[in-house]
Structures are given as structure tokens and as C-alpha cells.
Design a protein around this motif. Sequence first.
Motif, PDB file in Angstrom:
ATOM      1  N   GLN A 137      -0.075  -2.972   6.940  1.00 23.74           N
ATOM      2  CA  GLN A 137      -1.349  -3.888   6.051  1.00 23.74           C
ATOM      3  C   GLN A 137      -0.274  -3.913   4.473  1.00 23.74           C
ATOM      4  OE1 GLN A 137      -3.705  -6.053   6.643  1.00 23.74           O
ATOM      5  NE2 GLN A 137      -2.384  -6.754   8.496  1.00 23.74           N
ATOM      6  N   ALA A 138       0.184  -2.635   4.084  1.00 24.82           N
ATOM      7  CA  ALA A 138       0.965  -2.391   3.285  1.00 24.82           C
ATOM      8  C   ALA A 138       2.358  -2.614   2.415  1.00 24.82           C
ATOM      9  CB  ALA A 138       0.975  -0.041   3.035  1.00 24.82           C
ATOM     10  N   VAL A 139       2.725  -3.453   4.016  1.00 20.14           N
ATOM     11  CA  VAL A 139       3.949  -4.271   3.310  1.00 20.14           C
ATOM     12  C   VAL A 139       3.658  -5.682   2.435  1.00 20.14           C
ATOM     13  CG1 VAL A 139       5.343  -6.164   4.087  1.00 20.14           C
ATOM     14  CG2 VAL A 139       4.999  -3.680   5.462  1.00 20.14           C
ATOM     15  N   PRO A 140       2.629  -6.239   2.562  1.00 17.30           N
ATOM     16  CA  PRO A 140       2.596  -7.230   1.370  1.00 17.30           C
ATOM     17  C   PRO A 140       2.347  -6.821  -0.337  1.00 17.30           C
ATOM     18  CG  PRO A 140       0.541  -7.533   2.949  1.00 17.30           C
ATOM     19  CD  PRO A 140       1.733  -6.639   3.049  1.00 17.30           C
ATOM     20  N   TYR A 141       1.449  -5.869  -0.135  1.00 19.13           N
ATOM     21  CA  TYR A 141       1.250  -4.630  -1.118  1.00 19.13           C
ATOM     22  C   TYR A 141       2.018  -4.146  -1.648  1.00 19.13           C
ATOM     23  CZ  TYR A 141      -2.775  -7.567   0.346  1.00 19.13           C
ATOM     24  OH  TYR A 141      -3.524  -7.967   0.947  1.00 19.13           O
ATOM     25  N   ALA A 142       2.768  -2.630  -0.640  1.00 17.50           N
ATOM     26  CA  ALA A 142       3.349  -1.967  -1.735  1.00 17.50           C
ATOM     27  C   ALA A 142       5.069  -2.336  -1.668  1.00 17.50           C
ATOM     28  CB  ALA A 142       3.164  -0.686  -0.837  1.00 17.50           C
ATOM     29  N   GLY A 143       5.465  -3.664  -0.563  1.00 15.21           N
ATOM     30  CA  GLY A 143       6.681  -3.701  -0.515  1.00 15.21           C
ATOM     31  C   GLY A 143       7.160  -3.253   0.964  1.00 15.21           C
ATOM     32  N   MET A 144       7.721  -3.974   1.518  1.00 18.92           N
ATOM     33  CA  MET A 144       8.812  -3.599   2.538  1.00 18.92           C
ATOM     34  C   MET A 144       9.705  -1.763   3.151  1.00 18.92           C
ATOM     35  SD  MET A 144       8.603  -4.105   5.875  1.00 18.92           S
ATOM     36  CE  MET A 144       9.207  -3.719   7.492  1.00 18.92           C
ATOM     37  N   ALA A 145      10.654  -2.499   1.278  1.00 16.52           N
ATOM     38  CA  ALA A 145      11.178  -1.087   0.859  1.00 16.52           C
ATOM     39  C   ALA A 145      10.537  -0.355   0.774  1.00 16.52           C
ATOM     40  CB  ALA A 145      11.898  -1.027   0.095  1.00 16.52           C
ATOM     41  N   ARG A 146       9.435   0.522   0.847  1.00 13.21           N
ATOM     42  CA  ARG A 146       8.447   1.563   0.309  1.00 13.21           C
ATOM     43  C   ARG A 146       7.491   2.061   1.663  1.00 13.21           C
ATOM     44  NH1 ARG A 146       4.376   2.175  -4.636  1.00 13.21           N
ATOM     45  NH2 ARG A 146       6.431   3.842  -5.329  1.00 13.21           N
ATOM     46  N   VAL A 147       7.706   0.734   2.594  1.00 11.25           N
ATOM     47  CA  VAL A 147       6.710   1.088   4.088  1.00 11.25           C
ATOM     48  C   VAL A 147       7.803   1.063   4.715  1.00 11.25           C
ATOM     49  CG1 VAL A 147       5.458   0.081   5.409  1.00 11.25           C
ATOM     50  CG2 VAL A 147       4.899  -0.266   3.211  1.00 11.25           C
ATOM     51  N   PHE A 148       8.728   0.865   4.721  1.00 12.14           N
ATOM     52  CA  PHE A 148       9.863   1.773   5.445  1.00 12.14           C
ATOM     53  C   PHE A 148       9.977   2.866   5.711  1.00 12.14           C
ATOM     54  CE2 PHE A 148      12.810  -2.200   5.696  1.00 12.14           C
ATOM     55  CZ  PHE A 148      12.659  -2.248   7.383  1.00 12.14           C
ATOM     56  N   ASP A 149      10.013   3.747   4.964  1.00 11.62           N
ATOM     57  CA  ASP A 149       9.321   5.149   4.830  1.00 11.62           C
ATOM     58  C   ASP A 149       8.657   5.619   5.410  1.00 11.62           C
ATOM     59  OD1 ASP A 149      12.169   5.687   3.611  1.00 11.62           O
ATOM     60  OD2 ASP A 149      10.858   5.804   1.310  1.00 11.62           O
ATOM     61  N   PHE A 150       7.290   4.806   5.064  1.00  8.52           N
ATOM     62  CA  PHE A 150       6.123   5.572   5.814  1.00  8.52           C
ATOM     63  C   PHE A 150       6.274   5.364   6.701  1.00  8.52           C
ATOM     64  CE2 PHE A 150       5.228   5.457   1.167  1.00  8.52           C
ATOM     65  CZ  PHE A 150       4.169   6.899   0.743  1.00  8.52           C
ATOM     66  N   VAL A 196      -2.439   6.920  -0.676  1.00  4.60           N
ATOM     67  CA  VAL A 196      -0.556   7.605  -0.415  1.00  4.60           C
ATOM     68  C   VAL A 196       0.074   7.090  -0.464  1.00  4.60           C
ATOM     69  CG1 VAL A 196       0.337   9.692   0.499  1.00  4.60           C
ATOM     70  CG2 VAL A 196      -2.309   9.684   0.249  1.00  4.60           C
ATOM     71  N   ILE A 197      -0.050   5.789   0.589  1.00  3.58           N
ATOM     72  CA  ILE A 197       1.321   5.103   0.871  1.00  3.58           C
ATOM     73  C   ILE A 197       1.510   4.633  -0.515  1.00  3.58           C
ATOM     74  CG2 ILE A 197       2.213   2.467   1.734  1.00  3.58           C
ATOM     75  CD1 ILE A 197       0.417   3.874   4.209  1.00  3.58           C
ATOM     76  N   ALA A 198       0.402   3.541  -0.976  1.00  7.05           N
ATOM     77  CA  ALA A 198       0.455   3.756  -2.465  1.00  7.05           C
ATOM     78  C   ALA A 198       1.089   3.888  -3.751  1.00  7.05           C
ATOM     79  CB  ALA A 198      -0.623   2.780  -3.169  1.00  7.05           C
ATOM     80  N   VAL A 199       0.863   5.086  -3.240  1.00  8.17           N
ATOM     81  CA  VAL A 199       1.464   6.115  -4.517  1.00  8.17           C
ATOM     82  C   VAL A 199       2.754   6.346  -4.494  1.00  8.17           C
ATOM     83  CG1 VAL A 199      -0.167   6.200  -5.741  1.00  8.17           C
ATOM     84  CG2 VAL A 199      -0.113   7.785  -4.029  1.00  8.17           C
ATOM     85  N   GLY A 200       3.242   6.260  -3.621  1.00  7.43           N
ATOM     86  CA  GLY A 200       4.652   6.147  -2.964  1.00  7.43           C
ATOM     87  C   GLY A 200       4.431   7.936  -2.314  1.00  7.43           C
ATOM     88  N   ALA A 201       3.508   8.268  -1.934  1.00  7.68           N
ATOM     89  CA  ALA A 201       3.443  10.265  -1.104  1.00  7.68           C
ATOM     90  C   ALA A 201       4.172  10.303  -0.298  1.00  7.68           C
ATOM     91  CB  ALA A 201       2.285  10.742  -2.577  1.00  7.68           C
ATOM     92  N   VAL A 202       5.241  10.056   0.411  1.00  3.26           N
ATOM     93  CA  VAL A 202       5.244  10.422   2.460  1.00  3.26           C
ATOM     94  C   VAL A 202       5.386  11.685   2.297  1.00  3.26           C
ATOM     95  CG1 VAL A 202       7.376  10.228   3.437  1.00  3.26           C
ATOM     96  CG2 VAL A 202       7.257   8.567   1.408  1.00  3.26           C
TER      97      VAL A 202
END
Length: 144
Positions: free
Chosen positions: A97-110, A65-71
Amino acid sequence: MTAFPEPGDAATAAHERLFPGCASTLTVTDPELIAYFDTFAFDEVPHHTGDLDERTRLMTQLAAVIAVGAVAEYRVMLGGALTVGVTPVEAKEIVYQAVPYAGMARVFDFLHATNDVLTGRGIELPLERQSTTGPDTRTARSPC
């Protein structure tokens, strides 16, 4: 008009185990879709992929769900994951662990969503430190 199928006992039990006393608001507006989804997600998939225990399956789902950006869906699934025993430390680690794969900007929301869900359940933040390395040891080479 053909009546749509209701989720079976296994799907209903799994949904209640993950989200006790909660029903999707979409059961009112889109009952047929939710019936099909619940049957697929909470009965068919676990039945055919029985090699994963429920905790592991929920942790994998959180990462996906993190990978697809569905907060919004992440918040719901994190609640279910915590209900079946995923620990706050494990939940945070999935996000880290999602930071290097999904990116920090996306992971901040999660990360914000994780913090909201955890504090909403009375869990005090920050969690106890888990790091075993620091700036002085981060780049040390392992013998392998």
C-alpha cells in the motif's frame, strides 16, 4: 549531575512484549535518550491515544516508518509487530500500500527488509496469493 529517569513499568512491559529479551544497543551508548524515548513511545503515547489496539498501532507505525525511509527501524518494528499478532500478509500489504504514496524505489528496500524478517522467522515465501483482481479485471469500473 542529575540521574536520568528509567522507563516506568508500563514502558518496560510494552517493550518486553514487543521485543522479548532484547534491549536496544543504544541503552549502552545513549541511555538517557533511550529512557526518554521508551517512556514516550511505549507509555505516554499509548496511554493518551488508547483508542487503538496494539496491533493497529504497530501497523500504523510500520507505515509511518516506511514514509520516512527508516529501513533499520522498520526491521525492528516489524519484529515487534509480528510478535503482537500482525500477520505476514498484513505486513506485506502495508508495504504494497506504500507504493503509490512513497514510491516503488523506496518501497523495494522495505520489501526486501520484510522478506528478510519473515524468512528469519521461518516463514516461507512467497506467501499465498491474496489478489482478487488481475490484468483482465483491474480496470473494470465499479458501479459506485
